[in-house]
Design a protein around this motif. Structure first.
Motif, PDB file in Angstrom:
ATOM      1  N   LEU A  58       0.806  -1.229   0.000  1.00  0.00           N
ATOM      2  CA  LEU A  58       0.000   0.000   0.000  1.00  0.00           C
ATOM      3  C   LEU A  58       0.836   1.274   0.000  1.00  0.00           C
ATOM      4  O   LEU A  58       0.500   2.238  -0.711  1.00  0.00           O
ATOM      5  N   PRO A  59       1.903   1.412   0.769  1.00  0.00           N
ATOM      6  CA  PRO A  59       2.675   2.666   0.717  1.00  0.00           C
ATOM      7  C   PRO A  59       3.179   3.001  -0.687  1.00  0.00           C
ATOM      8  O   PRO A  59       3.373   4.167  -1.007  1.00  0.00           O
ATOM      9  N   LEU A 102       1.673   1.451  -3.525  1.00  0.00           N
ATOM     10  CA  LEU A 102       0.536   1.306  -4.448  1.00  0.00           C
ATOM     11  C   LEU A 102      -0.313   2.574  -4.502  1.00  0.00           C
ATOM     12  O   LEU A 102      -0.648   3.065  -5.591  1.00  0.00           O
ATOM     13  N   LEU A 103      -0.676   3.106  -3.340  1.00  0.00           N
ATOM     14  CA  LEU A 103      -1.554   4.281  -3.324  1.00  0.00           C
ATOM     15  C   LEU A 103      -0.899   5.486  -4.009  1.00  0.00           C
ATOM     16  O   LEU A 103      -1.519   6.118  -4.880  1.00  0.00           O
ATOM     17  N   PRO A 104       0.309   5.867  -3.681  1.00  0.00           N
ATOM     18  CA  PRO A 104       0.917   6.992  -4.415  1.00  0.00           C
ATOM     19  C   PRO A 104       1.069   6.713  -5.913  1.00  0.00           C
ATOM     20  O   PRO A 104       0.918   7.618  -6.738  1.00  0.00           O
ATOM     21  N   GLY A 105       1.363   5.452  -6.208  1.00  0.00           N
ATOM     22  CA  GLY A 105       1.504   5.120  -7.620  1.00  0.00           C
ATOM     23  C   GLY A 105       0.209   5.301  -8.392  1.00  0.00           C
ATOM     24  O   GLY A 105       0.201   5.802  -9.523  1.00  0.00           O
ATOM     25  N   VAL A 106      -0.884   4.895  -7.777  1.00  0.00           N
ATOM     26  CA  VAL A 106      -2.186   5.051  -8.456  1.00  0.00           C
ATOM     27  C   VAL A 106      -2.583   6.520  -8.510  1.00  0.00           C
ATOM     28  O   VAL A 106      -3.089   7.019  -9.539  1.00  0.00           O
ATOM     29  N   LEU A 107      -2.385   7.262  -7.385  1.00  0.00           N
ATOM     30  CA  LEU A 107      -2.753   8.683  -7.380  1.00  0.00           C
ATOM     31  C   LEU A 107      -1.949   9.469  -8.417  1.00  0.00           C
ATOM     32  O   LEU A 107      -2.441  10.446  -8.979  1.00  0.00           O
ATOM     33  N   ALA A 108      -0.727   9.026  -8.642  1.00  0.00           N
ATOM     34  CA  ALA A 108       0.093   9.726  -9.629  1.00  0.00           C
ATOM     35  C   ALA A 108      -0.485   9.633 -11.040  1.00  0.00           C
ATOM     36  O   ALA A 108      -0.222  10.487 -11.887  1.00  0.00           O
ATOM     37  N   GLY A 157      -8.015  -3.619   7.547  1.00  0.00           N
ATOM     38  CA  GLY A 157      -7.692  -2.740   8.664  1.00  0.00           C
ATOM     39  C   GLY A 157      -6.325  -2.110   8.529  1.00  0.00           C
ATOM     40  O   GLY A 157      -5.606  -1.958   9.546  1.00  0.00           O
ATOM     41  N   SER A 158      -5.989  -1.697   7.370  1.00  0.00           N
ATOM     42  CA  SER A 158      -4.656  -1.139   7.132  1.00  0.00           C
ATOM     43  C   SER A 158      -4.488   0.202   7.844  1.00  0.00           C
ATOM     44  O   SER A 158      -5.400   1.041   7.871  1.00  0.00           O
ATOM     45  N   ARG A 159      -3.294   0.353   8.442  1.00  0.00           N
ATOM     46  CA  ARG A 159      -2.965   1.630   9.079  1.00  0.00           C
ATOM     47  C   ARG A 159      -2.282   2.595   8.100  1.00  0.00           C
ATOM     48  O   ARG A 159      -2.064   3.757   8.432  1.00  0.00           O
ATOM     49  N   THR A 160      -1.965   2.116   6.969  1.00  0.00           N
ATOM     50  CA  THR A 160      -1.301   2.969   5.977  1.00  0.00           C
ATOM     51  C   THR A 160      -2.237   4.081   5.505  1.00  0.00           C
ATOM     52  O   THR A 160      -1.789   5.154   5.090  1.00  0.00           O
TER      53      THR A 160
END
Length: 1666
Positions: free
Chosen positions: A263-264, A266-272, A298-301
Motif C-alpha cells: 500500500l505505501p 501502491l496508493l501513491p503510484g495510483v494517485l500519480a 484494517g490497514s494503518r497505511t
C-alpha cells in the motif's frame, strides 16, 4: 421451410454479402438472422461451409458472416447439438488465429462466436483455447482476449480452469514485449480477478464450493509484481490504464500482509496516474477497489496517506461534469464511492477536510464539496449523526451563494438532511426558508442556443428541483410533518414567496390531510401559539386574489382553492359545508379549460360570486368589515401584478357592497380615492370597478363620496391653474380625472336602473363631461390626454348601455343623444387611419350602437355620416397589427370589428326592408371592390353579418318582391373567387343568405331548408383550394345554384351587375364574373331575347376596360347568347361602329366556336350582305361629273363580320358547309365594291390618326371583301388557290377597276386547278347570279365562268353543258363586257375541251359571228373577242360548219385590217389567215375574191409600226399563198415571211409584184387602185410602202392593152354593198371612217376610184380595167 431450402437460401444470401452497398450488406445480414431464427442449425452450417469453401473471401466480409453467426448463437445455443458446436468452435478458432497480424473486426467477431458457444459448451471451447495456449509459447492476442471474455460471460464455467491458465500465463508475462499482448494479458487478469471475486461471493451456487481465495493469492501476487513494478512504468498510456484497471480487482485477492506491504507504494503510484491521464475513470475505479481492500484488512497505511487521498479525490469531484462525457460522470460516481469508504473509517477527519471548503468563494470547489457532503450524509448516516450541528452551521455561507450550480447542490444537501433528521435541529427553519425561496425563483428567459446542461444549471432548473424537494419532504418524510405544519403558512402572504405558492399550497394540503387523519384538534391552527402566522382574513384574501390568475405558477389557482377549502374551519366555522359544494365546482370549471382558452372575465365573475356567497354565508358585518380592511391593506402588495390588483379592487367592492355600515363604506371609499395610484391603468380600472360594484348596493353613498372627493382639498389642489406643479403634475391630474370618469361609468353600469335613470343626465353625464373639458379663464378647453379620452368614451358607452338595458328605455327621452353621437364621431375621426393603438374606435362605436336605439331618432344625413365615418375608420386599417404585442392588437381589432358589426346591425334594425338593406350594402360596396384584399375581407364579413341578421329577423307579412336581389347577388357572387380565401368564404355566405331571403319573400318559413341553396355550403371546401381549375369549377356550380333560384325579373339586373364585375382589378374575381355570366346565360339565356341588344352593348363597352384574361370568357358569353338568340346577337353586333375594334372582332370570332352556330351566323351574314344595295350613288357638286359610289353600312358591316368569323380556326366546318354560297357572295361583293368609297363619317375616322387610318384602309369596301374572300378560301381548305392567286398578283388586280376582270380570271383558273371538287356547286351558284341587276356582278360571274371553260376540269366534272348554256344566255346582255366575256368563254372551249368543239360548232360559230356583227359596242371589244375566239375555234370545227360561214366571216373581218387599234388589226389579220388555212385545197371562187381583195392591205401592213400586226400579216400571207394557186408566189411567201426571219421589204415586194404580174396580170388595176387608199395613211411606214408598191407594179412589164377582168359571183355569194364599200374605203386610209359605220359603205374614195373602176354589167358583176 425444409432444411435444404434454408441452406440454399442461405448460400444465395451469402453470395450477396459482398455487395458494395452497405445497405445491401446490412439487409443480407438481417435476412440471414431471420433464417437463423427459423432453422438455426442449418443456417450456421451453411455459414460455416461458405467460409470454408471461400477461403480467399476478404476479411471484412468474413467478419460480417461471423457476426451474423454470433447473433444467431446468442439466442439459440441451447438448440445446438455437440457436433455442430464442435464444427463452429473449430471454425471460429481457425478464423481468429488465421493471421498473426491484428485485424480487430474479424478476430473479435470470431472470438464472439466462441464466447457465444461457450455459454453451453464451455469445456469444449476451453479445450480448443487451451490447445492454442501452450507453455513457453506466446499465444495469439485474440486467444487471451477470448479467455477474458469467457471469464465474464461464464464465471462458473471458467473459474475452475483459472489455476491452470494462470500457471501457464505467468511465465508468459515476462516474455511479452508487445504492448498489444500486454494489454490483453492485463484485461485477462482483470476479468479473471473479477470472476474469481464473483465466484467466491456466490459459493453457494458454484459448482465447486471448495475454491478459496488463497488458491489464487500466490499467482495473483506474482502477476501483480510484474504489472505494478514493470508494466505500470510504460510510456504507453493504453497499457498503463490497462494495468491500473487490473490492479483494482487484483488487490482484493492479494494476501493481507502483501497488501499492507504494497500500500505505501501502491496508493501513491495510483494517485500519480491522475496527473498522467485525462480519462480518470479507470484510476478512480481501481482506487476505490484498493481502498476497500485496505479497509477490509484494517490497514494503518490509510491514515498516513489520508490527506493526499482526500486532496486528490476532492480535486476529481470538482471537475466540471459534462453530460456528453459518460466517463466523467462515472468517474465522479467512483470518486464518491471512495469518499464513502473514507467516511466510514475516518468521519471526523473527512468533515475537517470538507467543511472549511464550504466557505470558499470558488464555485467549483463549493459545488464539489456540497456533492461530497450530500453523499456522505446519505451513505454514512450513522457516522454523521453526531456531526449534525457542525454540518448545519457550516451551511451559512453556501446559502448566500447566488450561483445556480451552488443552489442546486444546496437543495440536494437539504433534501438529504430532511431524510436524516437534520431539519429538526435548531437552524433547520433556515433551510426550509431557503428551500421555499428557491421554489419562488422567477422563470428565466430561454437562451437562444441552450447548452446541453442549460436546463440543469439555470434558475428554472433550481426552481424545479426545489419544488420537487419540498413536495417530497412534505409527503414522503413523515418526521417532517411537525416541522412543516403550520410553519409553511407563514410563507403564503409575503410577496417575495409568490412564485412558491403552488408548491406551498400543495404541500400544505397534503400536511393538512395528514393532520385531519390524525384528528380534528391537531388540524386546527393555534394562532396564539404561532404568532407569526397570517390571519384568516389575510389567508382568505391572498388565496382568493391569486386564484384570479389560476394557471400562473403551475396552476396556483386550483392549489389555492384546495388549500382554502381544507382550511375552512380555521377561517370561519360556518363555511365548511358551503365551501365543500362551491369550491369543487370552481375546480371543475378550471379543469374544463386551459390557460389559452379560459374566459378570464367569466372566471373572475365566478370568484366574485364565490366571495359574495361566502359573505352571505358568514352574514357577519364585523367579519365582513375586517375582511375589507385586510383587502385594503394588501392592495400595495400587488403593485407589480396589475391583473391581480384589479381583481382585488373588485373583491373590495364586493365586500363593501355586502357591508351594512355606511360609515365603513364611506371611509374605505375615501381611503381608496386618496391612496390610489392613478398613474397605473390597473388602479384606475380597478378603482372604477370597485365603485361600480359598491354602487349596486350603495348608489347614493358612492355618488356622494365621488362628489366629496372632487370638492376636497386633495382634488382641488391638483386642478388649480396656478398650482399645477405644487402637488401633482399635469399628467397626474388627467389620470385622476380619467379615474373619476371611469368611476361614473361603472356606477351607471352597476347601479339599479330605476335609480340610475333619475341621475344619469343631471349628475353622471354632467360630471363626466365637466372633468373632460375644464374652463380656464372662462374658455372651455378639452383635454388632449388619450387616456382621458378613452375613459370618457368607455364611460359614455357604459352609460348608454345601462340606459338601453333599463325597462324604461323605450319611453326615455335622451336629450343629449345627438351631442353624444357627434362627440363619439369626432373621437373616431381623430383616430390615426394607419394604426389601431387604442380601443377608442371600439368603445365609440359601441356607444353609438346603444345610442341609435334611443329616442329621438337620428336624421338620414347623420346616419349616413356615421356609417361612412365608422367604415373608413376600421376598413382602412392595415392588415397587420402595428403594436408590439401582436396578439393584443389582434384581439383589439376583432373587438373593434364586432363593435362595427353591432353598430351596422343596429342601424339596419331601424329599417328592416330591402331598401334599407340596399342602403347598407351601398355603403359597403366601395370596400367590397377595394383593390386591397384585407379591406375586401372585412367588407364581405360585415356584409355577411348584416345579411344573416336581416335573414334571422325577417318578418314578411305579405308576398312582396325582393326587387334588389339581382344587384346584391351580382355584387357578392364574383367575390367567391377572390384572391383571399377568407373573402371567398364570406362571399358564399352572403349569396347563401340572399337566396334564403328570396325564399322568405316568396313565403317560405324561416326554418325551411332548400336543397339547392344548401348546396352552397358543400361548395365552400372547393373555395379553399388554390387550384384555379377547382376554384372556377366551384364558381360555376355556385352560378348554377343562383340560376335555379333567381326570379326571372332579377336576371337582367344580375347580369348587368356581373358585367360590371368584369372590370374588377382582382383577376380571379373578373374571371369568376365571366364564368358565372356564362353559366347564367347557359341556364337562363332563353328568356333574354328582348335584352340581347342591351347585353351585347354592355359586353362590348366593358371589353374596352376589361383585362385580357377575361376576353375568352366574354367571347364564350356571346357564344352562349348567340346559341339561343342567334339573329338578335348578329343584329346587335352588326350595329357596332365601324371599323370593328379588336374586342368586337373577338366577339365575332366567338360565334365560330361551334360549327352549327357558325353555320347559322354565316347564313345570317350572307342574308344581311345581300339585303341592302351594296352602294349608293351621289353626284358631286360639279355639273356633269361622274357620280360617286358610296358603300352602304349594313353589307359593309356584314362583310367585316364575315371576315372575322372565317378568320377563326374553329369556323372551318361551317365554311366547308357553306363554301359555294360564301365564295359566290364574297366574289360578287368584291365585284360590286370595286371603286366604291367609304361613307364620309368613316372617311373622317380615317383622317384622325395613323392607327385609325390603318383600320380604315382595312375597312375599304373592296379590300375588306377581298380579305374576307381570302380568309374564306384559307379556312375552306383552298390554301393552294390562295397562294396561286397571290403569286400571280391576282388579289391586287381584284381590287382595281382595270385589273378586276383579270383578277377574276386568275381566281377561276386557280379554282379549276386546285379546287375542282368545289366547282359544281360554285358554278351553279354563279350561274344563278347571271341575272343580277348590277352590271359589274354579271361581268365578274361571266369572267369566272368563261375562264373555267379553259380548263378540262369542267369536262371531268360534267359542267360543260351548263356552262355553255349559261354563257350563251348572255349573248343579248346589255353590257358589252358581258357579251365580250361570253365570247371569250366560248372560245376557251378550244383549249379546255377541244374534243367538244365539233359537237357545238354551229352554236359557237353563230355566237362568234354575232359578236362580229355587234353594233352596240362603241369600242369594238366584242368584235375583237369574236375574232380571237374564231381564230381558236376554226381549226376544231366541222368543215361544213365552217364553209357555211366562211365568206361572211371573211367579208366581216376585212374592214378591221386598218383599224386604229393594234389588237383589232392583229386579230382580224390573223383570223383572215386562219380562214385561208381552213380553205386549203378547197377554196371557192367567191372566197378567192376576198383573198385577192385582202392581198394589198396585207402586203402593206407588213410595214405596220406594231410588230404583232406585221407578224399577223406574215402568217396571213403564208396562209393565202396556197389558195392563190401560184407556186412561185406561195414559195416566196413561205421563204421570206417565216417568223423570226428578217425581211427586206423592197426586194420582197419586187419579187411579189413580179409573180403577180406574171400570173395575175388582170389584178394589176385592182391592186393599184387599192394601194392608192394608203397614200394618206396615218401610219408613216405604210404611207411610204404604198408608193413603193405602186412603183414596183409600174416597173413590171405592162400587157399590150388593158384588159377588163370580169368576175361573176353567184347570187348567194354576191358581195353586199357594205362589204363592197369596205373594200373601196379603207379605215386606215385617208379620210377613212370608223369600221362598221354606214358611211364607210356609201362614201366614195378620195380619187373616185370606186366609181371610175366600176364597169357596166349586170348586178352581181365586178369589172376591173387593167
Amino acid at each position: 421451410m425444409t432444411e435444404s431450402c434454408v441452406k440454399k437460401l442461405s448460400c444465395t444470401l451469402l453470395d450477396a454479402i459482398t455487395d458494395k452497398d452497405p445497405m445491401v450488406q446490412e439487409q443480407v445480414c438481417s435476412a440471414l438472422c431471420s433464417l437463423g431464427e427459423v432453422q438455426p442449425e442449418e443456417m450456421l452450417c451453411a455459414c460455416e461451409e461458405y467460409l470454408r469453401q471461400h477461403d480467399k473471401l476478404a476479411h471484412p466480409y468474413r467478419a460480417m458472416v461471423l457476426r451474423t453467426m454470433e447473433m444467431v448463437l446468442r439466442n439459440h445455443t441451447s438448440e445446438l447439438d455437440k457436433d455442430t458446436a464442435n464444427i463452429i468452435i473449430l471454425l471460429a478458432s481457425s478464423e481468429m488465429t488465421r493471421t498473426k497480424e491484428l485485424v480487430c473486426g474479424w478476430q473479435q467477431a470470431a472470438s464472439s462466436v466462441l464466447v457465444a458457444v461457450g455459454q453451453r459448451f464451455i469445456n469444449r471451447v476451453m479445450e480448443e483455447m487451451l490447445s492454442r495456449f501452450q507453455p513457453r509459447t506466446l499465444p495469439h492476442c485474440s486467444v487471451v482476449r477470448t479467455f477474458a471474455s469467457l471469464a465474464v460471460s461464464n464465471v462458473f464455467g471458467v473459474v475452475p480452469f483459472l489455476p491452470s491458465i494462470l500457471s501457464t500465463m505467468l511465465p508468459m508475462l515476462g516474455m511479452a514485449k508487445q504492448d498489444e499482448l500486454r494489454v490483453a494479458f492485463c484485461s485477462a487478469l482483470q476479468h479473471f480477478s473479477e470472476s474469481t471475486l464473483e465466484y467466491l461471493a456466490n459459493l453457494d451456487q458454484a459448482p465447486d464450493p471448495t475454491v478459496r481465495k488463497d488458491t489464487f493469492a500466490t499467482d495473483i501476487f506474482s502477476a501483480y509484481d510484474i504489472l505494478f513494478h514493470h508494466w505500470l512504468q510504460s510510456r504507453e498510456p493504453r497499457l498503463r490504464l490497462a494495468v491500473v484497471e487490473a490492479l483494482g480487482p487484483m488487490s482484493l485477492l492479494l494476501p493481507s500482509e502483501r497488501l499492507e506491504e504494497q500500500l505505501p507504494k501502491l496508493l501513491p503510484g495510483v494517485l500519480a496516474l491522475y496527473k498522467k491521464h485525462a480519462e480518470t475513470f479507470y484510476v478512480s475505479k481501481s482506487l476505490g477497489q484498493i481502498l476497500e481492500a485496505a479497509v477490509s484488512v484494517g490497514s494503518r497505511t490509510l491514515e498516513v496517506q489520508l490527506d493526499a487521498l482526500l486532496a486528490a479525490l476532492h480535486a476529481q469531484i470538482c471537475v466540471p461534469v459534462e453530460s456528453s462525457s459518460p466517463l466523467v460522470i462515472s468517474n465522479q460516481k467512483e470518486v464518491l464511492r471512495c469518499f464513502t469508504v473514507l467516511a466510514c473509517c475516518t468521519p471526523g477527519r473527512l468533515l475537517a477536510f470538507l467543511l472549511p471548503r464550504l466557505d470558499t468563494s470558488n464555485e467549483r470547489l463549493r459545488v464539489g464539496t456540497l456533492q461530497v457532503l450530500r453523499h456522505v450524509i446519505n451513505s454514512a448516516a450513522a457516522q454523521m449523526e453526531v456531526q449534525k450541528p457542525f454540518i448545519l452551521s457550516s451551511m451559512r455561507l453556501p446559502l448566500l451563494d447566488p450561483s445556480s450550480k451552488v443552489k442546486q447542490a444546496v437543495v440536494q444537501v437539504i433534501s438529504a438532511m430532511a431524510h436524516h433528521g437534520y431539519l429538526e435541529q435548531p437552524g433547520g427553519e433556515v433551510m426550509i426558508e431557503y428551500l421555499v425561496q428557491q421554489c419562488a425563483l422567477p422563470p428565466e428567459p430561454q437562451p437562444e442556443n441552450p447548452g446541453p446542461d442549460s436546463k440543469n444549471l439555470s434558475a428554472d432548473g433550481v426552481r424545479a428541483m426545489s419544488i420537487r424537494t419540498l413536495y417530497l419532504v412534505s409527503t414522503a418524510v413523515d418526521r417532517m410533518s411537525d416541522v412543516l405544519w403550520p410553519y409553511l403558512l407563514e410563507f403564503l402572504t409575503p410577496v417575495r414567496f409568490t412564485g412558491a405558492l403552488t408548491p406551498l399550497c400543495r404541500s400544505l394540503v397534503h400536511l393538512a390531510q395528514k393532520r385531519q387523519e390524525v384528528g380534528a384538534d391537531t388540524f386546527l391552527i393555534q394562532y396564539d401559539a404561532h404568532v407569526n402566522l397570517p390571519s384568516p382574513y389575510a389567508v382568505t384574501t391572498r388565496l382568493l386574489v391569486v386564484s384570479s390568475n389560476p394557471y400562473l405558477g403551475d396552476g396556483r389557482g386550483a392549489a389555492s382553492l384546495r388549500l382554502l377549502n381544507i382550511l375552512h374551519r380555521s377561517i370561519h366555522p360556518l363555511l365548511g359545508r358551503r365551501w365543500e359544494t362551491t369550491i369543487p365546482l370552481l375546480l371543475g370549471y378550471l379543469d374544463e379549460y386551459t390557460e389559452e382558452t379560459l374566459p378570464q372575465k367569466e372566471w373572475e365573475e365566478k370568484l366574485l360570486m364565490f366571495l359574495q356567497d361566502t359573505l352571505a354565508t358568514v352574514s357577519d358585518n364585523t367579519w365582513t368589515c375586517q375582511l375589507s380592511l385586510e383587502m385594503c391593506k394588501q392592495l400595495p402588495c400587488y403593485n407589480g401584478t396589475p391583473q391581480e390588483k384589479h381583481f382585488l379592487y373588485k373583491c373590495i367592492g364586493t365586500t363593501l357592497g355586502a357591508a351594512s355600515s355606511k360609515e365603513v363604506v364611506r371611509k374605505h371609499l375615501q381611503e381608496l380615492l386618496e391612496t390610489a395610484r392613478y398613474q397605473e391603468e390597473a388602479d384606475r380600472e380597478g378603482l372604477a370597478c370597485c365603485f361600480g360594484i359598491c354602487a349596486s348596493s350603495h348608489l347614493e353613498d358612492t355618488l356622494a363620496q365621488l362628489e366629496d372627493f372632487v370638492r376636497s382639498d386633495v382634488f382641488r389642489k391638483s386642478i388649480g391653474i396656478f398650482s399645477i406643479f405644487k402637488d401633482r403634475s399635469e399628467n397626474e391630474v388627467e389620470k385622476v380625472k380619467s379615474a373619476l370618469i371611469l368611476c361614473y361609468g361603472h356606477v351607471a353600469a352597476q347601479a339599479p336602473r330605476e335609480l340610475m335613470l333619475a341621475r344619469v343626465e343631471s349628475d353622471i353625464l354632467r360630471n363626466m363631461f365637466q372633468y373632460f373639458s375644464t374652463k380656464v379663464l372662462g374658455v372651455k378647453v378639452e383635454s388632449k390626454d388619450p387616456a382621458l379620452k378613452l375613459c370618457l368614451v368607455q364611460s359614455t358607452c357604459m352609460v348608454s348601455r345601462a340606459i338601453c338595458s333599463s325597462a324604461q328605455a323605450s319611453s326615455f327621452h335622451f336629450s343629449r343623444k345627438a351631442e353624444l353621437v357627434a362627440q363619439m364621431m369626432e373621437f373616431i375621426r381623430a383616430e390615426p387611419p394607419d394604426s389601431l393603438r387604442t380601443p377608442v374606435r371600439k368603445k365609440a362605436m359601441l356607444t353609438c350602437t346603444y345610442l341609435v336605439s334611443l329616442e329621438p331618432a337620428l336624421g338620414e344625413q347623420a346616419r349616413a355620416d356615421m356609417i361612412q365615418g365608422c367604415l373608413h375608420s376600421v376598413m382602412a386599417l392595415p392588415p397587420e397589427s402595428q403594436g408590439e404585442d401582436g396578439s393584443c392588437q389582434e384581439a383589439l381589432y376583432l373587438d373593434t370589428v364586432h363593435a362595427l358589426e353591432d353598430l351596422l346591425t343596429s342601424l339596419l334594425q331601424r329599417d328592416m326592408t330591402p331598401p334599407g338593406l340596399q342602403v347598407m350594402v351601398e355603403h359597403l360596396s366601395p370596400w367590397i371592390k377595394s383593390p386591397r384584399g384585407h379591406e375586401r375581407v372585412r367588407a364581405l364579413g360585415l356584409s355577411s353579418c348584416l345579411l344573416r341578421y336581416f335573414l334571422e329577423h325577417l318578418h314578411v307579412s305579405a308576398l312582396v318582391p325582393f326587387h334588389n336581389l339581382g344587384l346584391l347577388v351580382g355584387l357578392f357572387s364574383p367575390r367567391c373567387a377572390d384572391l383571399w380565401p377568407a373573402a371567398r368564404q364570406e362571399a358564399v355566405g352572403c349569396v347563401y343568405s340572399l337566396l334564403y331571403l328570396q325564399l322568405g319573400y316568396e313565403g317560405f318559413s324561416r326554418d325551411y331548408r332548400d336543397d339547392t341553396a344548401e348546396r352552397l355550403l358543400t361548395l365552400k371546401d372547393g373555395l379553399m383550394r388554390p387550384d384555379p381549375a377547382v376554384l372556377f369549377h366551384t364558381c360555376h356550380s355556385i352560378a348554377q345554384v343562383i340560376a335555379k333560384r333567381l326570379p326571372a325579373d332579377q336576371l337582367i339586373s344580375l347580369l348587368l351587375t356581373m358585367f360590371e364585375g368584369l372590370g374588377d382589378p382582382d383577376k380571379n374575381c373578373s374571371q369568376a364574373a365571366s364564368v358565372m355570366v356564362n353559366c347564367l346565360l347557359q341556364e337562363r339565356g332563353s328568356a333574354l331575347l328582348e335584352k340581347v341588344p342591351e347585353i351585347v352593348s354592355v359586353l362590348r363597352s366593358k371589353l374596352q376596360e376589361t383585362q385580357e384574361h377575361v376576353l375568352p370568357a366574354t367571347q364564350h358569353s356571346v357564344y352562349l347568347l348567340a346559341s339561343q338568340h342567334c339573329a338578335a346577337v348578329v343584329s346587335s353586333l352588326l350595329g357596332s361602329p365601324l371599323p370593328f375594334d379588336s374586342h368586337t372582332c373577338m366577339l365575332w370570332r366567338a360565334l365560330a366556336v361551334e360549327p352549327s352556330l357558325a353555320t347559322q351566323v354565316l347564313g345570317l351574314l350572307l342574308e344581311k350582305m345581300g339585303r341592302d344595295v351594296p352602294f349608293k350613288e351621289s353626284r358631286a357638286f360639279l355639273l356633269g361629273s361622274t357620280p360617286n359610289r358610296v358603300a352602304t353600312l349594313l353589307p359593309l358591316s356584314a362583310t367585316c363580320a364575315l371576315h372575322e368569323i372565317v378568320s377563326a380556326p374553329a369556323s372551318g366546318p361551317a365554311v366547308l358547309e357553306l363554301y359555294p354560297q360564301l365564295f359566290v357572295a364574297l366574289l360578287l361583293r368584291v365585284s360590286c365594291t370595286v371603286g366604291v368609297q367609304l361613307p364620309r363619317n368613316l372617311q373622317a375616322k380615317e383622317r384622325k390618326g395613323a392607327s385609325l387610318a390603318q383600320a380604315a384602309r382595312n375597312l375599304e369596301p373592296c379590300s375588306s371583301a377581298v380579305d374576307a374572300l381570302r380568309a374564306m378560301l384559307l379556312r375552306g381548305g383552298s390554301e393552294d388557290v390562295l397562294q396561286d392567286v397571290e403569286l400571280e398578283g391576282g388579289w391586287e388586280l381584284l381590287r382595281t377597276s382595270a385589273g378586276h376582270e383579270e383578277g377574276t380570271t386568275q381566281l377561276a383558273r386557280a379554282m379549276a386547278k386546285y379546287a375542282g371538287p368545289r366547282l359544281p356547286l360554285v358554278t351553279k351558284a354563279l350561274i344563278g347570279t347571271q341575272n343580277s341587276a348590277y352590271e359589274i356582278q354579271r361581268v365578274t360571274s361571266t369572267a369566272f365562268l368563261a375562264e373555267l371553260l379553259s380548263s378540262n376540269v369542267v369536262n371531268d366534272l360534267m359542267l360543260l353543258e351548263s356552262l355553255l348554256d349559261g354563257l350563251a344566255a348572255r349573248q343579248k346582255d346589255s353590257c358589252a363586257s358581258v357579251r365580250r366575256l361570253m365570247l371569250r368563254g366560248l372560245a376557251n372551249l378550244a383549249s379546255g375541251s377541244p374534243d367538244k368543239v365539233r359537237a357545238h360548232g354551229p352554236q359557237l360559230l353563230t355566237a362568234m359571228i354575232s359578236g362580229l356583227d355587234d353594233g352596240d359596242d362603241p369600242h369594238g371589244l366584242v368584235a375583237l373577242e369574236a375574232m380571237v375566239g374564231l381564230s381558236q375555234l376554226l381549226p376544231l370545227v366541222e368543215p361544213w360548219d365552217l364553209h357555211s360561214v366562211l365568206l361572211h366571216v371573211a367579208i366581216r373581218v376585212r374592214p378591221f385590217f386598218d383599224s386604229e387599234k393594234m389588237e383589232v388589226r392583229t386579230a382580224s389579220i390573223r383570223l383572215f389567215g386562219h380562214l385561208n388555212e381552213a380553205c386549203h385545197g378547197d377554196c371557192e371562187d367567191v372566197f378567192l375574191e376576198q383573198v385577192v381583195s385582202g392581198l394589198a392591205p396585207l402586203l402593206l401592213h407588213l410595214q405596220d409600226p406594231q410588230a404583232p400586226v406585221a407578224s399577223a400579216c406574215r402568217f396571213a400571207l403564208r396562209m393565202c399563198g396556197p389558195n392563190l394557186e401560184c407556186e412561185e408566189l406561195s414559195a416566196t411567201f413561205q421563204k421570206h415571211l417565216q417568223e423570226g426571219r428578217g425581211l427586206h421589204f423592197g426586194e420582197f415586194l419586187n419579187t411579189t409584184c413580179k409573180h403577180l404580174m406574171r400570173h395575175f396580170p388582170d389584178l394589176l388595176g385592182r391592186l393599184v387602185s387599192t394601194n392608192l387608199f394608203y397614200f394618206k395613211s396615218s401610219w408613216e411606214d405604210i404611207r411610204a410602202a404604198a408608193p413603193m408598191f405602186t412603183g414596183k407594179h409600174c416597173s413590171q412589164p405592162q400587157p399590150p392593152h388593158p384588159t377588163l377582168l370580169t368576175l361573176t359571183l353567184p347570187p348567194s355569194h354576191r358581195v353586199p354593198g357594205a362589204a363592197l364599200g369596205a373594200q373601196t374605203s379603207a379605215p386606215g386610209g385617208p379620210g377613212a371612217a370608223p369600221y362598221g359605220s354606214p358611211a364607210a359603205a356609201e362614201r366614195p374614195s378620195p380619187c373616185g376610184a370606186s366609181k371610175g373602176c366600176r364597169g357596166p354589167g349586170p348586178p352581181g358583176e365586178v369589172r376591173v380595167k387593167l
